[in-house]
Scaffold this active site. Structure first.
Site, mmCIF file in Angstrom:
data_model
loop_
_atom_site.group_PDB
_atom_site.id
_atom_site.type_symbol
_atom_site.label_atom_id
_atom_site.label_comp_id
_atom_site.label_asym_id
_atom_site.label_seq_id
_atom_site.Cartn_x
_atom_site.Cartn_y
_atom_site.Cartn_z
ATOM 1 N N ILE B 134 31.820 47.260 49.980
ATOM 2 C CA ILE B 134 31.962 48.510 50.747
ATOM 3 C C ILE B 134 31.419 49.673 49.924
ATOM 4 O O ILE B 134 31.873 49.875 48.802
ATOM 5 C CB ILE B 134 33.444 48.783 51.092
ATOM 6 C CG1 ILE B 134 34.114 47.539 51.682
ATOM 7 C CG2 ILE B 134 33.567 49.980 52.015
ATOM 8 C CD1 ILE B 134 35.621 47.684 51.837
ATOM 9 N N GLY B 184 41.130 28.965 46.855
ATOM 10 C CA GLY B 184 40.251 29.704 45.947
ATOM 11 C C GLY B 184 40.313 31.206 46.133
ATOM 12 O O GLY B 184 39.530 31.942 45.542
ATOM 13 N N GLU B 187 43.657 33.357 41.836
ATOM 14 C CA GLU B 187 43.457 32.722 40.540
ATOM 15 C C GLU B 187 44.661 31.852 40.186
ATOM 16 O O GLU B 187 45.747 32.028 40.731
ATOM 17 C CB GLU B 187 43.324 33.805 39.445
ATOM 18 C CG GLU B 187 42.279 34.860 39.709
ATOM 19 C CD GLU B 187 40.859 34.342 39.489
ATOM 20 O OE1 GLU B 187 40.697 33.379 38.714
ATOM 21 O OE2 GLU B 187 39.932 34.885 40.111
ATOM 22 N N ASP B 198 44.889 44.806 39.364
ATOM 23 C CA ASP B 198 43.509 44.919 39.852
ATOM 24 C C ASP B 198 43.378 46.117 40.803
ATOM 25 O O ASP B 198 42.443 46.908 40.703
ATOM 26 C CB ASP B 198 43.132 43.607 40.559
ATOM 27 C CG ASP B 198 41.780 43.684 41.235
ATOM 28 O OD1 ASP B 198 40.765 43.716 40.519
ATOM 29 O OD2 ASP B 198 41.744 43.727 42.481
ATOM 30 N N LYS B 202 41.109 49.895 40.515
ATOM 31 C CA LYS B 202 40.232 50.490 41.528
ATOM 32 C C LYS B 202 40.769 51.851 41.982
ATOM 33 O O LYS B 202 40.010 52.805 42.167
ATOM 34 C CB LYS B 202 40.108 49.538 42.721
ATOM 35 C CG LYS B 202 39.484 48.196 42.343
ATOM 36 C CD LYS B 202 39.664 47.179 43.460
ATOM 37 C CE LYS B 202 39.240 45.785 43.017
ATOM 38 N NZ LYS B 202 39.736 44.736 43.937
#
Lengths: 433, 433
Positions: B134, B184, B187, B198, B202
């Site tokens: 994005i 998948g 993790e 995470d 951001k």
């Protein structure tokens, strides 16, 4: 840091908004731009007694702005085709950069304007021309630079989206249109909005910048929303779909699909949830997949937001050499393809069909066999005994994706049957998968 | 047109995707960029037997890329903090431009890296570090240039959003996490994703570019989703809300709110409809109002799309003079403010509270009076006789917006009551209005 001197032509809704935001957020904008953006001239046919222009010189002759040697960037916010074109070409001729919010101008005269600007070495920016405050031209021209864009679908007219949203409560088109006019969402003459012309202007620009083809507004297909009924909206909902007035552009090997029409979209897709006067543009790129850009497509300060982002860009871009600027339509002129816009008969889509059948044995079989003969597969079919009235019963069919030509032939054949009453209602559908 | 020579460091998921898209769409990208983007060097610790690198020189020593005089732009896709930092600073030291997808690197070492790049006169681009494919950094740094951005709210971790989406069907967190690991999406060690680290990386970047403040990752608050239960999800739905793991940044006069935590959002808001692994960033600007950017936040080619958009930008930007480039964090360094990140006690939010009360007369009155004493107003309250079990009954309350400190004090007081069993469950809520 050199100041950038801006002259504003037109002091209507967007012009007023641009003046106000540039003034209010001057310091913040300078912090982002790396230079001061100063308004040094304003011209508009009408005075605005409700606005304080401070010490900025005002005149009622818009060409004064273009001829003012102190002005670096001319902001064209007068709208319309001919005078706007003359103004913009005069600005370019005087070596000035241009920022415009005029979608009609860009869609119809863009090829000529961009060529003139390219020759003159100036920049013409038009973020505000498409989807108001949403920075979607930046996304498609720069953010998507890595992608082959396969299709674009947009809710790019707030008036139409407002009307369709309100009609979900069972209200008729004419009722809601009147209300929208009273609320100021719709013009006294609503043709541009509800017949899809405004959306086609924006779609034409998106398609060119997405696919790398020249602007071809005259070949865009438009179908308005005035024939959409609460009945069809309700039945589409039962099938899991919502009716939106979409602009759809698709790149195919044979050419470009370029069309604005009422469209069924799956209720589970995010674009189906965009309601009211808001806009959204969805696009599919071969690397990134689907991305969507959402926000206000109109309004004084929302549109001003895009105008000013363009002014800041122009300040930056004008400092770089021509060959490395962002190309007007996303691609360098020599990299553009002269792909044709396909006729509607060649368009590929799914279809919602509402057929008024006489209540006789074997009618459904006849309908099914006509569809089958034209190679049209059925995704869903709905016929409710409870809807039988005066010996007539609606049959609602959602097809898989076919060529529009096949559906046209099938509809002709169905309408010629004595078992079918009146016209077949047809609304296109997209699944975005 | 001068070619731009790119060296790729790291050939994992994103590195492989970048190589493949740059190769496949080379002609199209040149048509947009105005120059050819050529990969002239690739380095990665591991060979990738599944990839055909053609004639591009490959080595297992990533610093070879940085030291190759033919390389103009170093693309850092190795991830992690320390080696990546060393690599990027070495590239800058050698006068090379850098493109990175490394959110941890930018959030933690960005201030230092940008300062070094500014001094060296090179460009460091990082679109891919936030929300994958994005183009949201472009939107916030350039598209929103006119706006004072008041707040930003993002679903910026696909794993967490996938888990919460699946939990709406009544499944437990641990179950869905295991499935996400098998698919998948998550993790083996899911801490970074499900605990919000995470997302905080951001959010830190978005907040700086939105508000014009230095990166302050160490002060971001994170609360994960492992304590969210299907019970609370269902009850939030009954109140008209959906639980999302949001990153929220808000600019207040006193400082910046910077926090990642489970959050109730109105089901009617578009951001509540963003499901599965997809990402969306919603922001509010004083001129434009609310805009939202939606798409894939991860994946090989989706992230590559952003990496390549940055390479194209760098090719353009590097041709312009330093002062007029897009500033790293949206604002020129001298225009940035040193606003503090506020403590969570100072944060303003609405709250969902689930209180396990003993079934005794007057308990509700006690709860209500504690809330009232702390100045907390109730928006909704829900208590169902049918949920009475072992003499205990859940009381669910949605408050209006208050200071988190008030809620903390009220919860302490409620938990000390003999009529209340165990801990009070608290989830923050936002109405975006």
């Amino acid at each position: 840091m050199k100041d950038v001197n801006v002259g504003i032509c037109g002091l209507g809704t967007v012009g007023g908004g641009t003046f106000n935001v540039l003034t209010r957020n001057a310091e913040l904008i300078a912090g982002r731009a790396g230079c001061n953006i100063r308004i040094t001239r304003v011209a508009s046919r009408r005075h605005r007694d409700d606005m304080d222009l401070g010490s900025v010189p005002f005149s009622t002759e818009i060409f004064d702005v273009v001829n003012d040697p102190s002005v670096d960037v001319v902001v064209e916010l007068i709208g319309g085709y001919e005078t706007a074109k003359e103004l913009v070409l005069a600005a370019i001729g005087n070596g000035k950069h241009v920022v415009t919010a005029n979608k009609a101008l860009v869609a119809v005269h863009g090829n000529e304007i961009f060529e003139a600007a390219e020759k003159a070495g100036v920049v013409v920016a038009y973020e505000a021309a498409v989807a108001g405050g949403i920075p979607v031209m930046k996304a498609i021209r720069e953010g998507m630079a890595a992608n082959r864009i396969d299709w674009i679908a947009g809710i790019i007219n707030g008036t139409g989206n407002y009307i369709l949203t309100e009609m979900r409560a069972g209200r008729a088109f004419a009722d809601v249109l009147k209300e929208a006019q009273d609320l100021g969402y719709a013009e006294a003459d609503p043709t541009f909005d509800v017949e899809g012309i405004d959306a086609a202007h924006k779609l034409t620009i998106l398609a060119s910048a997405g696919f790398g083809v020249p602007l071809q507004f005259d070949k865009a297909f438009t179908e308005g929303i005035s024939e959409v009924t609460p009945y069809d909206i309700a039945h589409a909902e039962q099938l899991g779909y919502r009716i939106k007035h979409l602009g759809i552009a698709r790149r195919r090997d044979e050419g470009i699909e370029l069309r604005v029409h009422p469209t069924l979209v799956p209720k589970s897709h995010l674009i189906a949830q965009v309601d009211g006067v808001l806009n959204a543009v969805l696009m599919d790129g071969d690397a990134v997949g689907q991305t969507m850009y959402y926000g206000p497509g109109a309004g004084a300060e929302a549109t001003a937001s895009a105008v000013i982002a363009d002014i800041v860009d122009v300040a930056r871009i004008s400092a770089s050499t021509g060959a490395l600027r962002v190309p007007y339509l996303g691609f360098r002129p020599e990299a553009m393809e002269n792909l044709d816009v396909l006729s509607m008969e060649e368009v590929q889509s799914a279809y919602y069909l509402r057929i008024t059948a006489l209540d006789r044995p074997g009618v459904l079989a006849k309908i099914a066999s006509i569809l089958s003969e034209h190679g049209i597969n059925i995704e869903s079919i709905m016929q409710k005994e409870s809807e039988l009235k005066d010996g007539r019963i609606p049959v609602i069919i959602l097809t898989h994706t076919v060529q529009e030509r096949q559906v046209n032939r099938a509809i002709e054949e169905m309408e010629s049957l004595s078992d079918i009453d009146g016209k077949v209602v047809r609304i296109r559908a997209e699944n975005f998968n």
